[in-house]
Design an enzyme around this catalytic site. Structure first.
Site, mmCIF file in Angstrom:
data_model
loop_
_atom_site.group_PDB
_atom_site.id
_atom_site.type_symbol
_atom_site.label_atom_id
_atom_site.label_comp_id
_atom_site.label_asym_id
_atom_site.label_seq_id
_atom_site.Cartn_x
_atom_site.Cartn_y
_atom_site.Cartn_z
ATOM 1 N N ASP A 23 19.991 9.312 4.201
ATOM 2 C CA ASP A 23 19.209 8.959 5.389
ATOM 3 C C ASP A 23 19.587 9.824 6.594
ATOM 4 O O ASP A 23 20.725 10.266 6.715
ATOM 5 C CB ASP A 23 19.447 7.472 5.712
ATOM 6 C CG ASP A 23 18.429 6.944 6.712
ATOM 7 O OD1 ASP A 23 17.344 7.555 6.847
ATOM 8 O OD2 ASP A 23 18.722 5.919 7.354
ATOM 9 N N ASN A 71 8.725 3.611 1.592
ATOM 10 C CA ASN A 71 8.471 4.877 2.286
ATOM 11 C C ASN A 71 6.997 5.298 2.241
ATOM 12 O O ASN A 71 6.585 6.201 2.977
ATOM 13 C CB ASN A 71 9.370 6.005 1.744
ATOM 14 C CG ASN A 71 10.826 5.885 2.161
ATOM 15 O OD1 ASN A 71 11.741 6.277 1.440
ATOM 16 N ND2 ASN A 71 11.091 5.354 3.351
HETATM 17 C C1 IPE Z 1 16.267 4.522 3.023
HETATM 18 O O1 IPE Z 1 16.016 5.137 4.220
HETATM 19 C C2 IPE Z 1 15.473 5.192 1.942
HETATM 20 C C3 IPE Z 1 15.858 6.554 1.605
HETATM 21 C C4 IPE Z 1 16.859 7.209 2.120
HETATM 22 C C5 IPE Z 1 15.052 7.180 0.616
HETATM 23 P P1 IPE Z 1 14.902 4.600 5.237
HETATM 24 O O2 IPE Z 1 14.924 5.502 6.404
HETATM 25 O O3 IPE Z 1 13.627 4.442 4.517
HETATM 26 O O4 IPE Z 1 15.467 3.159 5.581
HETATM 27 P P2 IPE Z 1 15.294 2.256 6.880
HETATM 28 O O5 IPE Z 1 13.832 2.231 7.200
HETATM 29 O O6 IPE Z 1 16.080 2.905 7.965
HETATM 30 O O7 IPE Z 1 15.863 0.936 6.507
HETATM 31 C C1 IPE Z 2 15.665 9.985 4.746
HETATM 32 O O1 IPE Z 2 15.565 10.445 6.053
HETATM 33 C C2 IPE Z 2 14.611 10.561 3.835
HETATM 34 C C3 IPE Z 2 13.652 9.589 3.333
HETATM 35 C C4 IPE Z 2 13.634 8.316 3.638
HETATM 36 C C5 IPE Z 2 12.648 10.068 2.419
HETATM 37 P P1 IPE Z 2 14.584 9.772 7.103
HETATM 38 O O2 IPE Z 2 13.267 10.477 7.036
HETATM 39 O O3 IPE Z 2 14.523 8.319 6.926
HETATM 40 O O4 IPE Z 2 15.317 10.147 8.441
HETATM 41 P P2 IPE Z 2 15.434 9.249 9.761
HETATM 42 O O5 IPE Z 2 15.970 7.929 9.358
HETATM 43 O O6 IPE Z 2 14.056 9.164 10.339
HETATM 44 O O7 IPE Z 2 16.370 10.012 10.632
HETATM 45 MG MG MG Z 3 15.628 6.785 7.712
#
Ligand code: IPE
Ligand code: IPE
Ligand code: MG
Length: 249
Positions: A23, A71
């Site tokens: 993340d 997602n």
């Molecule tokens: C968790 O990250 C899922 C992945 C890293 C694939 P998210 O960014 O989707 O999670 P939340 O929304 O912060 O809980």
């Molecule tokens: C994790 O990074 C990747 C996926 C969830 C696919 P994020 O896209 O959630 O990154 P932040 O949380 O917005 O920084």
């Molecule tokens: Mg995220």
């Protein structure tokens, strides 16, 4: 290189099975005034480095959270970009994974992924099936709750056709009906980016996982962060509801 002295740490307890919530890609990009897609690309590089480091440390199973069942609620262009990156990653980097002896597997509702991704997943799994240094398990369209629902449906089917009775339903049976029952539950789950939540990752399997969070954003996650996580894990007293070794005396 595996012979690199930095991986030779007899003082560390190396987890057998590691989970990583990758993340923070978006925040990494935002800090640099770059589009989110640049963050996801950089996140792919961090994943390659994680594979090398985990292989060299002797970790046997690494489950990485790449795309959750939630997602899909992101803007379509971000989803399209992520799908393109998945295809590129498993197409282009298979040679590197091969060099590292890494078997690739997928966990999640892969049937709900677009056709081209399903094809790439199948190929990556088939091409790597004989590698045994480490398993990289990629959680794609993965949701812990969906995995449990899936197991419940499989078990309900067996109950309905008389294969089992209610009393046969045990914790072990539920574990056996998870997506990849042969993969050990994670000993350690790492969440970078400062969030203190599990976000629907390995809900059944994380019952006694040690958790380690860090403010580092995923694209910046490298050897030093992984080492800090393993150092912290080494010091943890895993009691599994029992007593510490010293209190049992
Ligand atoms: C968790 O990250 C899922 C992945 C890293 C694939 P998210 O960014 O989707 O999670 P939340 O929304 O912060 O809980
Ligand atoms: C994790 O990074 C990747 C996926 C969830 C696919 P994020 O896209 O959630 O990154 P932040 O949380 O917005 O920084
Ligand atoms: Mg995220």
């Amino acid at each position: 290189m595996a012979s690199d002295k930095k991986y030779n740490r007899p003082d560390l307890k190396i987890p057998v099975s590691l989970g990583v919530i990758m993340d923070g890609n978006g925040r990494w990009a935002k800090k640099r005034l770059l589009p989110r897609s640049a963050g996801h690309r950089a996140g792919g590089e961090a994943l390659k480095e994680l594979c090398r480091n985990c292989g060299n440390y002797g970790i046997k199973y690494v489950t990485v959270y790449a795309f959750s069942t939630e997602n899909w609620s992101r803007p379509q262009d971000e989803i399209d970009n992520l799908m393109k990156l998945f295809v590129e990653f498993f197409g282009k980097y298979d040679k590197e994974l091969e060099k590292e002896g890494i078997r690739v597997r997928f966990t999640g509702d892969i049937g709900g992924m677009p056709d081209d991704i399903r094809k790439i997943c199948k190929e990556a799994e088939e091409n790597s099936v004989n590698r045994d240094r480490m398993q990289l398990i990629v959680a794609l369209n993965y949701g812990g709750r969906r995995e449990i629902v899936n197991a419940a449906r499989k078990i309900a089917g067996k109950l309905k056709n008389g294969e089992i009775t209610e009393e046969d339903i045990t914790e072990q049976m539920i574990s056996d009906n998870m997506y990849l029952p042969d993969v050990p539950d994670p000993d350690l789950i790492i969440r970078p980016s400062g969030e203190m939540r599990i976000s629907n990752f390995l809900l059944w399997e994380c019952a006694y996982s040690e958790l380690w969070v860090s403010d580092c954003l995923w694209p910046d996650f490298g050897f030093d962060e992984l080492t800090s996580a393993i150092e912290a894990y080494t010091k943890r007293d895993r009691r599994f509801g029992g007593l510490s070794a010293e209190d049992k005396k």
